[in-house]
Design a protein around this motif. Structure first.
Motif: not given
Length: 74
Positions: A32-55
Motif C-alpha cells: 500500500r502507498p506510504v502516503y495515502s493522502r497528499f496532506d500526509k506527504f505535505f501538510d500545508y497548514e503546518k508549514e504556514i504555522k512554522k513560517i508564522k512562528a519564525k516571524k
C-alpha cells in the motif's frame, strides 16, 4: 549559478516523485502507498504555522533593541 539552482530543483522534484510513489508491505503479497493522502506527504497548514512562528520569534528577539537605542540617544 542559475543552472545549478535549476538542477537542484529538478533533482528535488525527482526525489519527491520517488517518495510519493513509495509503498510498504501490508500483508504477505500486498503493498500500500506510504502516503495515502497528499496532506500526509505535505501538510500545508503546518508549514504556514512554522513560517508564522519564525516571524513572530524574530520580532520578539529584537523587540528591546529599540528601547535601548532610544535611551542611549537621549
Amino acid at each position: 549559478m542559475k543552472m545549478v539552482d535549476d538542477n537542484y530543483h529538478a533533482h528535488w522534484q525527482a526525489f519527491l516523485n520517488f517518495a510519493v510513489q513509495a509503498k510498504k508491505k501490508a500483508g504477505k503479497r500486498k503493498e500500500r502507498p506510504v502516503y495515502s493522502r497528499f496532506d500526509k506527504f505535505f501538510d500545508y497548514e503546518k508549514e504556514i504555522k512554522k513560517i508564522k512562528a519564525k516571524k513572530k520569534d524574530k520580532k520578539e528577539r529584537f523587540s528591546g533593541i529599540g528601547k535601548l537605542l532610544r535611551k542611549e540617544g537621549t
